[in-house]
Motif scaffolding. Structure first.
Motif, PDB file in Angstrom:
ATOM      1  N   ASP A  34      21.223   3.416  -1.001  1.00  9.80           N
ATOM      2  CA  ASP A  34      21.867   4.107  -2.119  1.00  9.80           C
ATOM      3  C   ASP A  34      22.876   5.154  -1.644  1.00  9.80           C
ATOM      4  O   ASP A  34      23.868   5.412  -2.325  1.00  9.80           O
ATOM      5  N   ALA A  35      22.600   5.756  -0.486  1.00 10.31           N
ATOM      6  CA  ALA A  35      23.455   6.843   0.005  1.00 10.31           C
ATOM      7  C   ALA A  35      24.742   6.339   0.639  1.00 10.31           C
ATOM      8  O   ALA A  35      25.684   7.112   0.817  1.00 10.31           O
ATOM      9  N   ALA A  36      24.811   5.061   0.990  1.00 14.15           N
ATOM     10  CA  ALA A  36      26.029   4.520   1.594  1.00 14.15           C
ATOM     11  C   ALA A  36      27.147   4.507   0.565  1.00 14.15           C
ATOM     12  O   ALA A  36      26.924   4.238  -0.613  1.00 14.15           O
ATOM     13  N   ASP A  37      28.374   4.787   1.016  1.00 16.76           N
ATOM     14  CA  ASP A  37      29.483   4.877   0.061  1.00 16.76           C
ATOM     15  C   ASP A  37      30.510   3.769   0.244  1.00 16.76           C
ATOM     16  O   ASP A  37      31.568   3.800  -0.378  1.00 16.76           O
ATOM     17  N   ASP A  38      30.213   2.779   1.089  1.00 13.34           N
ATOM     18  CA  ASP A  38      31.124   1.663   1.267  1.00 13.34           C
ATOM     19  C   ASP A  38      30.635   0.466   0.454  1.00 13.34           C
ATOM     20  O   ASP A  38      29.506   0.466  -0.032  1.00 13.34           O
ATOM     21  N   PRO A  39      31.448  -0.568   0.261  1.00 21.78           N
ATOM     22  CA  PRO A  39      30.978  -1.750  -0.471  1.00 21.78           C
ATOM     23  C   PRO A  39      29.757  -2.347   0.210  1.00 21.78           C
ATOM     24  O   PRO A  39      29.734  -2.520   1.433  1.00 21.78           O
ATOM     25  N   LEU A  40      28.745  -2.658  -0.565  1.00 22.78           N
ATOM     26  CA  LEU A  40      27.509  -3.150   0.043  1.00 22.78           C
ATOM     27  C   LEU A  40      26.737  -4.003  -0.929  1.00 22.78           C
ATOM     28  O   LEU A  40      27.032  -4.073  -2.121  1.00 22.78           O
ATOM     29  N   ALA A  41      25.723  -4.676  -0.390  1.00 24.68           N
ATOM     30  CA  ALA A  41      24.737  -5.415  -1.171  1.00 24.68           C
ATOM     31  C   ALA A  41      23.445  -5.368  -0.370  1.00 24.68           C
ATOM     32  O   ALA A  41      23.432  -4.912   0.786  1.00 24.68           O
ATOM     33  N   LEU A  42      22.349  -5.840  -0.962  1.00 24.61           N
ATOM     34  CA  LEU A  42      21.049  -5.747  -0.317  1.00 24.61           C
ATOM     35  C   LEU A  42      20.366  -7.110  -0.280  1.00 24.61           C
ATOM     36  O   LEU A  42      20.312  -7.814  -1.285  1.00 24.61           O
ATOM     37  N   VAL A  43      19.835  -7.453   0.904  1.00 17.58           N
ATOM     38  CA  VAL A  43      18.977  -8.620   1.066  1.00 17.58           C
ATOM     39  C   VAL A  43      17.600  -8.120   1.480  1.00 17.58           C
ATOM     40  O   VAL A  43      17.472  -7.315   2.406  1.00 17.58           O
ATOM     41  N   ASN A  57       0.862  -1.179   0.000  1.00 14.40           N
ATOM     42  CA  ASN A  57       0.000   0.000   0.000  1.00 14.40           C
ATOM     43  C   ASN A  57       0.897   1.227   0.000  1.00 14.40           C
ATOM     44  O   ASN A  57       2.128   1.107  -0.164  1.00 14.40           O
ATOM     45  N   GLN A  58       0.329   2.410   0.173  1.00 14.69           N
ATOM     46  CA  GLN A  58       1.144   3.618   0.080  1.00 14.69           C
ATOM     47  C   GLN A  58       2.184   3.690   1.182  1.00 14.69           C
ATOM     48  O   GLN A  58       3.332   4.104   0.945  1.00 14.69           O
ATOM     49  N   ASP A  59       1.824   3.293   2.407  1.00 20.26           N
ATOM     50  CA  ASP A  59       2.795   3.296   3.501  1.00 20.26           C
ATOM     51  C   ASP A  59       3.962   2.363   3.195  1.00 20.26           C
ATOM     52  O   ASP A  59       5.123   2.694   3.442  1.00 20.26           O
ATOM     53  N   TRP A  60       3.638   1.187   2.673  1.00 18.45           N
ATOM     54  CA  TRP A  60       4.684   0.226   2.309  1.00 18.45           C
ATOM     55  C   TRP A  60       5.597   0.817   1.232  1.00 18.45           C
ATOM     56  O   TRP A  60       6.831   0.740   1.339  1.00 18.45           O
ATOM     57  N   LEU A  61       4.996   1.414   0.219  1.00 14.50           N
ATOM     58  CA  LEU A  61       5.784   1.951  -0.886  1.00 14.50           C
ATOM     59  C   LEU A  61       6.704   3.070  -0.415  1.00 14.50           C
ATOM     60  O   LEU A  61       7.888   3.121  -0.787  1.00 14.50           O
ATOM     61  N   ASP A  62       6.180   3.961   0.420  1.00 16.76           N
ATOM     62  CA  ASP A  62       7.003   5.059   0.931  1.00 16.76           C
ATOM     63  C   ASP A  62       8.155   4.531   1.772  1.00 16.76           C
ATOM     64  O   ASP A  62       9.302   5.007   1.657  1.00 16.76           O
ATOM     65  N   ALA A  63       7.868   3.537   2.628  1.00 14.21           N
ATOM     66  CA  ALA A  63       8.909   2.981   3.494  1.00 14.21           C
ATOM     67  C   ALA A  63       9.972   2.251   2.671  1.00 14.21           C
ATOM     68  O   ALA A  63      11.173   2.322   2.990  1.00 14.21           O
ATOM     69  N   MET A  64       9.558   1.543   1.632  1.00 14.75           N
ATOM     70  CA  MET A  64      10.524   0.851   0.788  1.00 14.75           C
ATOM     71  C   MET A  64      11.441   1.846   0.082  1.00 14.75           C
ATOM     72  O   MET A  64      12.671   1.654   0.046  1.00 14.75           O
ATOM     73  N   ASN A  65      10.876   2.898  -0.463  1.00 17.55           N
ATOM     74  CA  ASN A  65      11.713   3.886  -1.142  1.00 17.55           C
ATOM     75  C   ASN A  65      12.642   4.589  -0.170  1.00 17.55           C
ATOM     76  O   ASN A  65      13.800   4.871  -0.506  1.00 17.55           O
ATOM     77  N   ASP A  66      12.173   4.861   1.042  1.00 17.41           N
ATOM     78  CA  ASP A  66      13.041   5.470   2.053  1.00 17.41           C
ATOM     79  C   ASP A  66      14.205   4.550   2.395  1.00 17.41           C
ATOM     80  O   ASP A  66      15.355   4.997   2.538  1.00 17.41           O
ATOM     81  N   ALA A  67      13.920   3.254   2.555  1.00 17.97           N
ATOM     82  CA  ALA A  67      14.974   2.294   2.876  1.00 17.97           C
ATOM     83  C   ALA A  67      15.996   2.212   1.738  1.00 17.97           C
ATOM     84  O   ALA A  67      17.217   2.190   1.979  1.00 17.97           O
TER      85      ALA A  67
END
Length: 230
Positions: A38-47, A23-33
């Motif tokens: 995206d803003a981190a500048d060290d080596p990373l990956a996402l699960v 829903n909209q709350d889910w979508l907003d929270a996902m984009n915020d996460a």
């Protein structure tokens, strides 16, 4: 509802709201996460994972009807999130801890790799049974993430596939015991966390450019049909 933690180089994004419907709350929270990652500048990956019995059961149909939201617009916004995950400039892994249905199944397909629980939970695209055809972007996503044979079977039957069968059809990369889903996803993500972001983003864009464009520019869909539709 959505939390983010680090496990070594891997960010673990956890959806923790029952069936984890969109829903909209889910979508907003996902984009915020994703903004945080995206803003981190060290080596990373996402699960990305869910909680309890559900990875995600797809769109929040009750909310869509009750809120009288502009349904095509909202679905188009979800498709833009799908495009964002596909072209993420880091490796992404879906840890499918439970039921992975409809738009939730498509979200898992947006990730580079998928690890699914072997003993319980299903992967399912039920659109044929709820009389909602896939958008052009959704169709392209599914066709590009599965073999043609598997995509055909999944899309035209609406059948539910357990973890072992999903692995056999190469819908997911691994089917493992419940307690191993997130650890193995983190291991895969961590193994590839050092990829150069510009190079990886360019490779993904060139591989899936048509799918990304279709999702990003989707007109959405009437999902589900309004009660007064004919």
């Amino acid at each position: 509802m959505i939390s983010l933690r680090r496990e070594g180089p891997a960010y673990v994004l956890k959806m923790d709201d029952g069936e984890n419907r969109m829903n909209q709350d889910w979508l907003d929270a996902m984009n915020d996460a994703l903004d945080t990652v995206d803003a981190a500048d060290d080596p990373l990956a996402l699960v990305t994972t869910g909680s309890g019995r559900f990875f995600s059961n797809g769109l929040d149909l009750e909310w869509l009807v009750a809120s009288k939201v502009d349904m095509p617009r909202f679905v188009a916004d979800v498709e833009r999130l799908f495009a964002r995950v596909i072209e993420a400039p880091y490796i992404t892994v879906a840890a499918c801890n439970g039921h992975t249905f409809a738009a939730g199944a498509m979200l898992s397909l947006c990730h580079d790799f998928r690890v699914m629980r072997a003993d319980r939970g299903f992967f399912c695209l039920p659109e044929v049974d709820i009389k909602i055809p896939f958008t052009a972007g959704m169709n392209s996503l599914i066709m590009n993430r599965m073999t043609i044979t598997a995509a055909h079977e999944v899309m035209v039957t609406g059948q539910r596939f357990g973890g072992e069968e999903a692995a056999r059809l190469h819908i997911v990369h691994r089917a493992v015991p419940a307690e191993e889903v997130v650890p193995q996803a983190v291991a895969i993500a961590s193994q590839h966390a050092g990829k150069d972001r510009i190079t990886l983003a360019t490779i993904k864009r060139r591989m899936y450019g048509e799918t990304i464009d279709l999702l990003r520019n989707s007109p959405g869909t009437q999902y589900p049909p309004r009660p007064d539709s004919t």
